[in-house]
Design an enzyme around this catalytic site. Structure first.
Site, PDB file in Angstrom:
ATOM      1  N   HIS A  80       1.031  -2.066  -4.206  1.00 48.04           N
ATOM      2  CA  HIS A  80       1.421  -1.714  -5.670  1.00 48.04           C
ATOM      3  C   HIS A  80       2.586  -1.499  -5.685  1.00 48.04           C
ATOM      4  O   HIS A  80       3.328  -1.575  -6.944  1.00 48.04           O
ATOM      5  CB  HIS A  80       0.580  -0.525  -6.234  1.00 48.04           C
ATOM      6  CG  HIS A  80       1.102   0.925  -5.414  1.00 48.04           C
ATOM      7  ND1 HIS A  80       0.407   1.677  -4.656  1.00 48.04           N
ATOM      8  CD2 HIS A  80       2.142   1.799  -6.098  1.00 48.04           C
ATOM      9  CE1 HIS A  80       0.946   2.818  -4.495  1.00 48.04           C
ATOM     10  NE2 HIS A  80       2.292   2.895  -5.292  1.00 48.04           N
ATOM     11  N   ASP A 117      -4.439  -1.470  -0.916  1.00 52.19           N
ATOM     12  CA  ASP A 117      -3.241  -1.138  -1.091  1.00 52.19           C
ATOM     13  C   ASP A 117      -2.211  -0.925  -0.154  1.00 52.19           C
ATOM     14  O   ASP A 117      -1.454  -0.172  -0.063  1.00 52.19           O
ATOM     15  CB  ASP A 117      -3.267   0.275  -1.906  1.00 52.19           C
ATOM     16  CG  ASP A 117      -2.175   0.375  -2.875  1.00 52.19           C
ATOM     17  OD1 ASP A 117      -1.588  -0.518  -3.232  1.00 52.19           O
ATOM     18  OD2 ASP A 117      -1.882   1.542  -2.983  1.00 52.19           O
ATOM     19  N   SER A 157       5.404   6.435  -2.104  1.00 49.99           N
ATOM     20  CA  SER A 157       4.397   5.348  -1.685  1.00 49.99           C
ATOM     21  C   SER A 157       4.800   4.373  -0.773  1.00 49.99           C
ATOM     22  O   SER A 157       5.838   3.570  -0.837  1.00 49.99           O
ATOM     23  CB  SER A 157       3.945   4.517  -3.167  1.00 49.99           C
ATOM     24  OG  SER A 157       3.260   5.398  -4.147  1.00 49.99           O
TER      25      SER A 157
END
Length: 352
Positions: free
Chosen positions: A97, A127, A205
């Protein structure tokens, strides 16, 4: 008699001196924070802080900032962990993402130099993404840990660039709050993750989660963001990451088996449709479409069939169907248990 009394008095006096010394020692220990095995709590705290500082210093050049580009414009950023280095390229793991909306990727290293990166491969379900680039910067790859050995309560460190390049190299620490949590990463897909209470913010992230040995044990991925929630982050265990990354490096994608159907959860069908189709099953998936010439069609599966089992796994939804299917390999033969016109039949299908 006088001699006996004198001896007793001397003995009592000596005992009193010993007791006074013990009381004094205990008071000193309390003032110092308490002794445990000869080291005070204050001393232990200093040692931990020193250990973490040394660990961070050894690890920060293994962490990068990942910047997603649309032309020359920066449209988002995250973090990454240097996975391995060969003679020509540096390979970095990040989240899907982080880079999915961009048309290009730039990586910034700890020394503030940057390099254009190529997306080797990316996988939405897990992901995860793998990048590679060339650089003259002094970098080093993480040593991979064994996430199956991670215990609840273990102290861990999260590193990355929360809120962007301005805060590159930020460090947060905390505990493993849970080791086998299940969270949704994409439609009809669940992941097994670590729950951590180390601060995870937008921009973290894709960054590394490391243990006190400096080993990479996870990739920070997401958090629960709510005004009533504190310290509720998640990281993908490295043992889950590596097989995906290896496929991305080899194939540019994760190759999963295909049955060649579209389906819908029975639980999502309204009462009118159930009555019209004569559906009495409470759980399973209904086949709504098949790929022409695909495995399902070749095996005689029909639109309207209700799949209730794949081998020995009960199928209660598209999510459980995908999980059971993706646990197989291309070329595997599986047995589908199907309800059709009130009867239960079994169909053998070779996955492709």
């Amino acid at each position: 008699m006088k001699k006996i009394i004198a001896v007793l008095l001397l003995t009592l006096l000596g005992w009193n001196i010993i007791l006074s010394y013990e009381v004094y020692t205990l008071k000193q220990e309390k003032a110092d924070g308490g002794n445990v095995g000869g080291a005070s709590i204050m001393s232990a705290r200093s040692e931990i802080a020193s250990d973490v500082s040394e660990l961070v210093a050894k690890s920060e050049h293994k962490v990068v900032t990942v910047i997603s580009l649309y032309g020359e414009q920066e449209i988002g950023s995250g973090s990454g962990a240097i996975y391995r280095i060969d003679q020509d390229h540096v390979y970095v793991i990040t989240n899907h993402h982080v880079i999915k909306d961009g048309r290009g990727v730039k990586v910034m290293f700890a020394d503030q130099t940057s390099a254009e990166a190529e997306v080797v491969g990316s996988d939405e379900l897990t992901d995860l993404a793998l990048l590679k680039m060339k650089t003259d910067s002094e970098v080093e790859a993480f040593t991979l840990g064994d996430s199956s050995l991670v215990k609840k309560g273990e102290y861990v460190i999260a590193m990355g660039s929360p809120l962007g390049v301005e805060y590159q190299g930020s460090v947060s620490g905390g505990l493993i709050s849970g080791t086998n949590r299940t969270v949704s990463s994409a439609q009809d897909w669940d992941m097994t993750v670590f729950q951590i209470d180390a601060a995870i913010n937008p921009g973290n992230s894709g960054g590394p989660l490391i243990n006190m040995a400096g080993e990479l044990i996870g990739i920070n991925s997401m958090k629960i963001a709510d005004t009533e929630v504190e310290g509720f982050g998640f990281a993908i265990p490295i043992n889950e990451v590596v097989p995906i990354v290896q496929q991305l490096e080899k194939n540019g994608q994760v190759i999963r088996p295909n049955l060649g159907i579209n389906g819908v959860d029975l639980a999502q069908l309204n009462m009118f449709l159930r009555m019209r189709e004569g559906i009495e099953d409470e759980q399973g998936i209904m086949v709504t479409r098949m790929a022409f010439g695909g495995p399902a069609q070749r095996s005689g599966i029909q639109n309207g069939d209700i799949i209730v089992k794949l081998d020995e796994t009960l199928i209660t939804s598209m999510k459980t169907f995908r999980q059971a299917l993706y646990a197989k390999q291309v070329g595997d033969e599986v047995t589908l248990t199907i309800h059709r016109d009130g009867e239960e039949i079994q169909v053998e299908v070779t996955l492709q």
